[in-house]
Design an enzyme around this catalytic site. Structure first.
Site, PDB file in Angstrom:
ATOM      1  CD  GLU A  52      -2.766  -1.028   2.542  1.00  0.00           C
ATOM      2  OE1 GLU A  52      -2.544  -0.128   3.392  1.00  0.00           O
ATOM      3  OE2 GLU A  52      -3.631  -1.904   2.709  1.00  0.00           O
ATOM      4  CG  ASP A  63      -3.472   7.950   8.095  1.00  0.00           C
ATOM      5  OD1 ASP A  63      -3.439   6.716   8.176  1.00  0.00           O
ATOM      6  OD2 ASP A  63      -3.770   8.563   7.062  1.00  0.00           O
ATOM      7  CE1 TYR A 178      -6.807  -1.970   7.382  1.00  0.00           C
ATOM      8  CE2 TYR A 178      -5.600  -1.317   5.423  1.00  0.00           C
ATOM      9  CZ  TYR A 178      -5.695  -1.383   6.799  1.00  0.00           C
ATOM     10  OH  TYR A 178      -4.706  -0.866   7.579  1.00  0.00           O
TER      11      TYR A 178
END
Length: 279
Positions: A52, A63, A178
Site C-alpha cells: 500500500e 491516520d 481491509y
C-alpha cells in the site's frame, strides 16, 4: 478487468501456499522521492506480498501521528499526486508482479480529476485504491470510474460494521477487504485476536473476498497472531516510524533498515500457520 489482475493472482498464490500475506504500507515520497524509490524497490525482496502506497495529504484524518508526520515530510520534500504515479511507474519497470494499492483521501484525486486519475493510475501500474473518506453510498464518485479503468476498490470494514451496514460496504468491493481491527486511528493498539478472527470469518462468508487485517500491528509476534486468523496482515505505522526516525538521524541506509524490519514481519507471517499446525 483489463490488464493484469495482480491482487487476485497474489491472493490465489497465497491460498495455494496455505499462508497469509504481508501487506506493507509506506507513504510516497517519505522522506524524499529518491529515498522512497529505494524503499519501495526493497519491499518485495524483503517479503512484502502487497504494497500500500500512501498518497500524501495535508489532513490525513484517519491516520495517527506517525503517518501524519510522514505525510508532512513527503509534502515538504515536494511530493505531488503526479509524483506518486511516477514513483509507481518507476517501480513497475523492475517489478511487474507485486500488487500496488494507493491509499489516501479523495481531495487530491478530485483536484487531479477523477477520470484522469484512475486512467493515469492504471497506466502507471496501480492495481487498487483505498480511499478512506469516500463512503460506499458515494460509489459513483470514484468506484464506478475506477472499476471502468480496471482498478479494484478495496473497502474498509470495522468492528462497528453490522449486518445492516454490510451490503453497502460490500457493494462494488473487490480485490480484498481491509478489516480495521479497532475503532480509531492508525498506530493504536491491535484488536483482540478472538474478536478479529470471528469478524474475519464473517466478512469472508459475506463477501467471498480475502480479508486483510490492519491497524495496531507493529511486531512480528502481533503479525503472526493475526496471520493465523486473516488472509493478509497490514503493517504501516511501525515501518513509517522507522523511516521517520532514520530520516531524523540523517541515516543513508533507510531502505536497508526498512527491509530488515519487513523481513522479520514477513518471516513471522509466513510461518505462523505452519507453526500452528505443528503445535
Amino acid at each position: 478487468m483489463a490488464g493484469p489482475d495482480r491482487i487476485s493472482a497474489r491472493f490465489e498464490a497465497l491460498r495455494a501456499e496455505r499462508r497469509a500475506g504481508l501487506v506493507t504500507f509506506v507513504t510516497a515520497g517519505d522522506p524524499s522521492p529518491d529515498t522512497f524509490a529505494g524503499i519501495l524497490a526493497a519491499l518485495p525482496g524483503a517479503g512484502a506480498d502487497v504494497i500500500e502506497v500512501g498518497m500524501p495529504f495535508t489532513d490525513p484524518m484517519a491516520d495517527g501521528p506517525a503517518i501524519e508526520a510522514a505525510n508532512l515530510r513527503a509534502l515538504a520534500a515536494g511530493m505531488t499526486l503526479p509524483g506518486v504515479l511516477e514513483l509507481v511507474r518507476g517501480f513497475r519497470q523492475k517489478d511487474n508482479d507485486t500488487p500496488i494499492v494507493l491509499m489516501g483521501y479523495f481531495n487530491p484525486i478530485f483536484a487531479y480529476g477523477t477520470e484522469r486519475f484512475v486512467r493515469d493510475a492504471r497506466a502507471a501500474g496501480v492495481d487498487g485504491l483505498i480511499v478512506v473518506d469516500v463512503p460506499p453510498e458515494e460509489d459513483e464518485e470514484l468506484g464506478a470510474p475506477a472499476r471502468a479503468a480496471g482498478l479494484h476498490i478495496i473497502r474498509l470494514a470495522t468492528p462497528t460494521t453490522d449486518a445492516g451496514r454490510m451490503p453497502a460496504v460490500l457493494n462494488g468491493a473487490s480485490g480484498f477487504l481491509y478489516y480495521v481491527s479497532v475503532a480509531g486511528i492508525t498506530g493504536g493498539k491491535a484488536g483482540d485476536i478472538q474478536t478479529v478472527g470471528a469478524a474475519v470469518e464473517r466478512l469472508r462468508q459475506a463477501s467471498g473476498l480475502p480479508v486483510a487485517v490492519g491497524f495496531g500491528i507493529r511486531t512480528p509476534e502481533q503479525a503472526a497472531a493475526m496471520a493465523r486468523q486473516a488472509d493478509g496482515v497490514v503493517v504501516g505505522s511501525a515501518i513509517v516510524s522507522l523511516i521517520g526516525a532514520a530520516a531524523e538521524r540523517g541515516d543513508t541506509n533507510i531502505a536497508e533498515q526498512a527491509a530488515t524490519l519487513v523481513r522479520s514481519l514477513a518471516e513471522a507471517v509466513r510461518t505462523a500457520r505452519a507453526e500452528e499446525e505443528l503445535a
